[in-house]
Design a protein around this motif. Structure first.
Motif, mmCIF file in Angstrom:
data_model
loop_
_atom_site.group_PDB
_atom_site.id
_atom_site.type_symbol
_atom_site.label_atom_id
_atom_site.label_comp_id
_atom_site.label_asym_id
_atom_site.label_seq_id
_atom_site.Cartn_x
_atom_site.Cartn_y
_atom_site.Cartn_z
ATOM 1 N N ARG A 137 7.279 6.215 6.536
ATOM 2 C CA ARG A 137 6.994 4.952 5.855
ATOM 3 C C ARG A 137 8.232 4.068 5.864
ATOM 4 O O ARG A 137 9.366 4.546 5.867
ATOM 5 C CB ARG A 137 6.541 5.196 4.418
ATOM 6 N N ALA A 138 7.988 2.751 5.822
ATOM 7 C CA ALA A 138 9.099 1.798 5.852
ATOM 8 C C ALA A 138 9.931 1.940 4.588
ATOM 9 O O ALA A 138 9.398 2.119 3.484
ATOM 10 C CB ALA A 138 8.567 0.371 5.961
ATOM 11 N N ALA A 139 11.250 1.858 4.778
ATOM 12 C CA ALA A 139 12.136 1.915 3.615
ATOM 13 C C ALA A 139 11.999 0.630 2.824
ATOM 14 O O ALA A 139 11.926 -0.462 3.390
ATOM 15 C CB ALA A 139 13.583 2.091 4.075
ATOM 16 N N GLN A 140 11.912 0.747 1.531
ATOM 17 C CA GLN A 140 11.806 -0.432 0.689
ATOM 18 C C GLN A 140 13.126 -1.174 0.673
ATOM 19 O O GLN A 140 14.198 -0.579 0.623
ATOM 20 C CB GLN A 140 11.402 -0.041 -0.731
ATOM 21 N N ALA A 141 12.983 -2.507 0.763
ATOM 22 C CA ALA A 141 14.185 -3.335 0.771
ATOM 23 C C ALA A 141 14.947 -3.149 -0.516
ATOM 24 O O ALA A 141 14.388 -3.049 -1.603
ATOM 25 C CB ALA A 141 13.800 -4.804 0.940
ATOM 26 N N SER A 142 16.253 -3.061 -0.391
ATOM 27 C CA SER A 142 17.084 -2.879 -1.583
ATOM 28 C C SER A 142 18.391 -3.596 -1.391
ATOM 29 O O SER A 142 18.994 -3.555 -0.324
ATOM 30 C CB SER A 142 17.331 -1.385 -1.831
ATOM 31 N N ALA B 19 0.810 -1.229 0.000
ATOM 32 C CA ALA B 19 0.000 0.000 0.000
ATOM 33 C C ALA B 19 0.840 1.274 0.000
ATOM 34 O O ALA B 19 0.373 2.329 0.439
ATOM 35 C CB ALA B 19 -0.959 0.006 1.189
ATOM 36 N N GLN B 20 2.068 1.218 -0.516
ATOM 37 C CA GLN B 20 2.938 2.398 -0.494
ATOM 38 C C GLN B 20 2.359 3.557 -1.298
ATOM 39 O O GLN B 20 2.447 4.715 -0.892
ATOM 40 C CB GLN B 20 4.322 2.031 -1.032
ATOM 41 N N MET B 21 1.758 3.275 -2.458
ATOM 42 C CA MET B 21 1.194 4.346 -3.274
ATOM 43 C C MET B 21 0.060 5.054 -2.529
ATOM 44 O O MET B 21 -0.017 6.287 -2.510
ATOM 45 C CB MET B 21 0.671 3.785 -4.607
ATOM 46 N N PHE B 22 -0.794 4.270 -1.875
ATOM 47 C CA PHE B 22 -1.910 4.861 -1.131
ATOM 48 C C PHE B 22 -1.410 5.641 0.076
ATOM 49 O O PHE B 22 -1.891 6.740 0.372
ATOM 50 C CB PHE B 22 -2.880 3.761 -0.687
ATOM 51 N N LEU B 23 -0.447 5.084 0.806
ATOM 52 C CA LEU B 23 0.093 5.770 1.975
ATOM 53 C C LEU B 23 0.700 7.119 1.602
ATOM 54 O O LEU B 23 0.473 8.133 2.274
ATOM 55 C CB LEU B 23 1.145 4.882 2.651
ATOM 56 N N ARG B 24 1.454 7.134 0.509
ATOM 57 C CA ARG B 24 2.076 8.381 0.068
ATOM 58 C C ARG B 24 1.005 9.410 -0.283
ATOM 59 O O ARG B 24 1.094 10.587 0.100
ATOM 60 C CB ARG B 24 2.987 8.083 -1.127
ATOM 61 N N TRP B 25 -0.025 8.988 -0.999
ATOM 62 C CA TRP B 25 -1.106 9.892 -1.390
ATOM 63 C C TRP B 25 -1.891 10.360 -0.171
ATOM 64 O O TRP B 25 -2.205 11.552 -0.036
ATOM 65 C CB TRP B 25 -2.038 9.189 -2.381
ATOM 66 N N ALA B 26 -2.239 9.444 0.727
ATOM 67 C CA ALA B 26 -3.070 9.784 1.889
ATOM 68 C C ALA B 26 -2.352 10.754 2.821
ATOM 69 O O ALA B 26 -2.969 11.692 3.352
ATOM 70 C CB ALA B 26 -3.457 8.512 2.640
ATOM 71 N N MET B 27 -1.059 10.549 3.011
ATOM 72 C CA MET B 27 -0.311 11.458 3.877
ATOM 73 C C MET B 27 -0.148 12.831 3.234
ATOM 74 O O MET B 27 -0.236 13.870 3.899
ATOM 75 C CB MET B 27 1.056 10.856 4.206
ATOM 76 N N HIS B 28 0.053 12.854 1.935
ATOM 77 C CA HIS B 28 0.237 14.125 1.233
ATOM 78 C C HIS B 28 -1.047 14.946 1.224
ATOM 79 O O HIS B 28 -1.003 16.186 1.249
ATOM 80 C CB HIS B 28 0.694 13.857 -0.200
ATOM 81 N N ASN B 29 -2.202 14.275 1.203
ATOM 82 C CA ASN B 29 -3.478 14.975 1.102
ATOM 83 C C ASN B 29 -4.205 15.104 2.439
ATOM 84 O O ASN B 29 -5.386 15.464 2.478
ATOM 85 C CB ASN B 29 -4.386 14.251 0.098
ATOM 86 N N GLY B 30 -3.500 14.811 3.545
ATOM 87 C CA GLY B 30 -4.080 15.025 4.862
ATOM 88 C C GLY B 30 -5.085 13.992 5.298
ATOM 89 O O GLY B 30 -5.827 14.218 6.265
ATOM 90 N N CYS B 31 -5.166 12.868 4.612
ATOM 91 C CA CYS B 31 -6.093 11.798 5.004
ATOM 92 C C CYS B 31 -5.503 10.929 6.111
ATOM 93 O O CYS B 31 -6.228 10.178 6.764
ATOM 94 C CB CYS B 31 -6.457 10.928 3.805
ATOM 95 N N MET B 32 -4.208 11.007 6.289
ATOM 96 C CA MET B 32 -3.501 10.276 7.330
ATOM 97 C C MET B 32 -2.416 11.183 7.891
ATOM 98 O O MET B 32 -1.949 12.097 7.190
ATOM 99 C CB MET B 32 -2.860 8.983 6.779
ATOM 100 N N PRO B 33 -1.992 10.948 9.135
ATOM 101 C CA PRO B 33 -0.867 11.732 9.672
ATOM 102 C C PRO B 33 0.393 11.487 8.855
ATOM 103 O O PRO B 33 0.542 10.424 8.232
ATOM 104 C CB PRO B 33 -0.717 11.190 11.100
ATOM 105 N N LYS B 34 1.293 12.443 8.843
ATOM 106 C CA LYS B 34 2.551 12.282 8.114
ATOM 107 C C LYS B 34 3.488 11.418 8.955
ATOM 108 O O LYS B 34 4.124 11.901 9.901
ATOM 109 C CB LYS B 34 3.178 13.643 7.819
ATOM 110 N N LEU B 35 3.524 10.147 8.616
ATOM 111 C CA LEU B 35 4.327 9.174 9.348
ATOM 112 C C LEU B 35 5.518 8.751 8.505
ATOM 113 O O LEU B 35 5.573 9.014 7.297
ATOM 114 C CB LEU B 35 3.469 7.951 9.704
#
Length: 482
Positions: A293-298, A275-291
């Motif tokens: 996010r977990a770093a993607q494994a690389s 759900a990274q795409m949704f989390l990024r969008w939700a936090m940017h648009n104020g639907c969720m607190p700005k938390l």
């Protein structure tokens, strides 16, 4: 169905109902009435249902057959249906009947629909399609006005039923063109949102789609067709977003109440990318607190792969006339121009410009000159094979690699299979071709010419051990590496 006895052609004991040089089974009869070409005995181009003493296919006159295979209406030789009509005339009558009004008269406004359905290189396949109950019912509903002749009208029909008809109508201009993958995505999205029981979650997911997912899709579809992989990724992100909202709900939380500990618990139970795409969008648009996010494994930037494409492989693709021209052209685009199959299938004939003296291909900016013998290969493909594809619905010639669905290109998966069967690994071959390209062309120039980002070509140059210091400022050519 006749008595089971040995077939005179395949020698298998089957029920036979036709008699040529002896009893013939239904399978051999079907093959006979679809075999066309130049009769080796008389040199006439026509149906070749008979066999000579050497079992070579010949016309009915040279085989001495009494049976007439000519259509009563158009005189075309072939398999005859009731009324001694050929497949094309039978198809025409069936569609005319389905699209007629209550008095059996043709509907003038449906004439383009009829032309779109009847115009095919394989009338038998189209006839089988039209005779299916769902298609027959849809055509009758169009004629009766129960289904409007529009995209919205076809949206009410089952997806599989309306898909080919919609493609045909878009291909012939009856309906405005829309991206097929986007239409399928929208149908899927409606069903997926209907399965979300929480109305607040459903509204939030719809906002996410409207202002992020579908908005991006519309922008991309205006430039080139969407790929199946893009749609698959978006569907996955929507499903993961729904799963995240349901997970929060089970913990008694709204999205706006999610804490850093909750988000970390979600990632522990699922994955860092869920759900990274949704989390990024939700936090940017104020639907969720700005938390955080977990770093993607690389695993770090992969090491440069060993050279996969020897000089001889590209030469084989260019010179091996046993390979179909379509395979050779696609292979050249991979091995010489470093194009991924997802981009190759979206190329149209408009990407090729030929003034007779020089041929160019537009993969980025500006168009690139195509050297010989590649130019000759592409010309031969466009002038011969490209116009003789045996697909029932591949009537749109705008695609460089037409698919089986009307107005649609070949799928990336199908082209990938064709290339692999020819001994070409598209992914590895493309990567090596890109590394070879940046040996001769500055990365920013290569990026523009091939349609890549600067970052991608710079990475390829780094993998090859090429540095900026090798290049002088100023203009550079865009010819592929030798």
């Amino acid at each position: 169905m006749g008595t089971a006895q040995p077939c005179a052609r395949c020698q298998q004991t089957k029920p036979t109902s036709h008699h040529f040089e002896g009893p013939v089974c239904r399978s051999c009869f079907g093959k006979a009435v679809r075999t066309r070409g130049r009769c080796p005995a008389c040199g006439t181009e026509r149906l070749l249902p008979g066999r000579d003493e050497h079992a070579v296919a010949v016309c009915r006159d040279c085989a001495g057959l009494d049976r007439d295979f000519s259509c009563e209406r158009c005189a075309h030789e072939g398999d005859l249906w009731p009324g001694r009509l050929c497949e094309r005339c039978t198809l025409h009558d069936l569609v005319a009947r389905l699209l007629a009004d209550a008095d059996g008269r043709p509907q003038p406004f449906l004439a383009p629909v009829m032309a779109a359905v009847v115009d095919t290189d394989r009338p038998r396949s189209r006839l089988m399609w039209v005779r299916s109950p769902h298609i027959s019912r849809l055509l009758e509903d169009l004629a009766a006005g129960r289904v409007p002749l529009s995209h919205d009208g076809l949206d009410a029909a089952p997806v599989r039923t309306a898909a080919l008809l919609r493609d045909l109508l878009m291909d012939t201009g009856v309906l405005p063109r829309r991206d097929r993958q986007f239409l399928l995505y929208q149908r899927w999205l409606a069903d997926r949102l209907a399965a979300v029981h929480n109305p607040d979650h459903r509204q939030l997911l719809r906002r996410f789609d409207t202002w992020h997912v579908s908005r991006r899709f519309r922008t991309k579809a205006a430039k080139e067709p969407l790929s199946q992989s893009q749609i698959k990724y978006a569907r996955n992100q929507i499903s993961q977003a729904a799963a995240l909202l349901a997970w929060l709900d089970r913990r008694g939380l709204d999205p706006g109440q999610c804490t850093q500990a909750d988000l970390e618990a979600w990632h522990r139970e699922h994955s860092n990318t869920a759900a990274q795409m949704f989390l990024r969008w939700a936090m940017h648009n104020g639907c969720m607190p700005k938390l955080k996010r977990a770093a993607q494994a690389s695993g770090g930037r992969p090491q440069a792969a060993p050279p996969y494409v020897p000089e001889g492989q590209l030469a084989r693709v260019l010179r091996d006339e046993d390979l179909p021209r379509r395979t050779r052209v696609a292979g050249t685009l991979v091995l010489l121009y470093a194009q991924p199959v997802t981009r190759i299938v979206n190329l149209t004939t408009e990407h090729i410009a030929d003034d007779g003296a020089a041929l160019t291909i537009t993969l980025g900016e500006p168009p690139m000159p195509v050297p010989e013998p590649v130019a000759g290969l592409i010309r031969d493909y466009l002038n011969t094979d490209h116009h003789r594809l045996p697909y029932a619905s591949a009537r749109s010639r705008r695609w460089l690699f037409p698919g089986r669905q009307a107005g649609q290109p070949m799928t990336a998966r199908a082209l990938q299979t064709i290339l692999r069967d020819a001994g070409i690994a598209p992914g590895v071959g493309r990567a090596e071709a890109l590394r070879r390209f940046v040996e001769h062309t500055p990365p920013p120039v290569a990026a523009k010419a091939l349609g890549y980002t600067d970052f991608t070509t710079e990475q390829a140059a780094a993998d090859r051990g090429v540095t900026w210091s090798r290049y002088a400022a100023g203009g550079h050519g865009h010819r592929p590496p030798p």
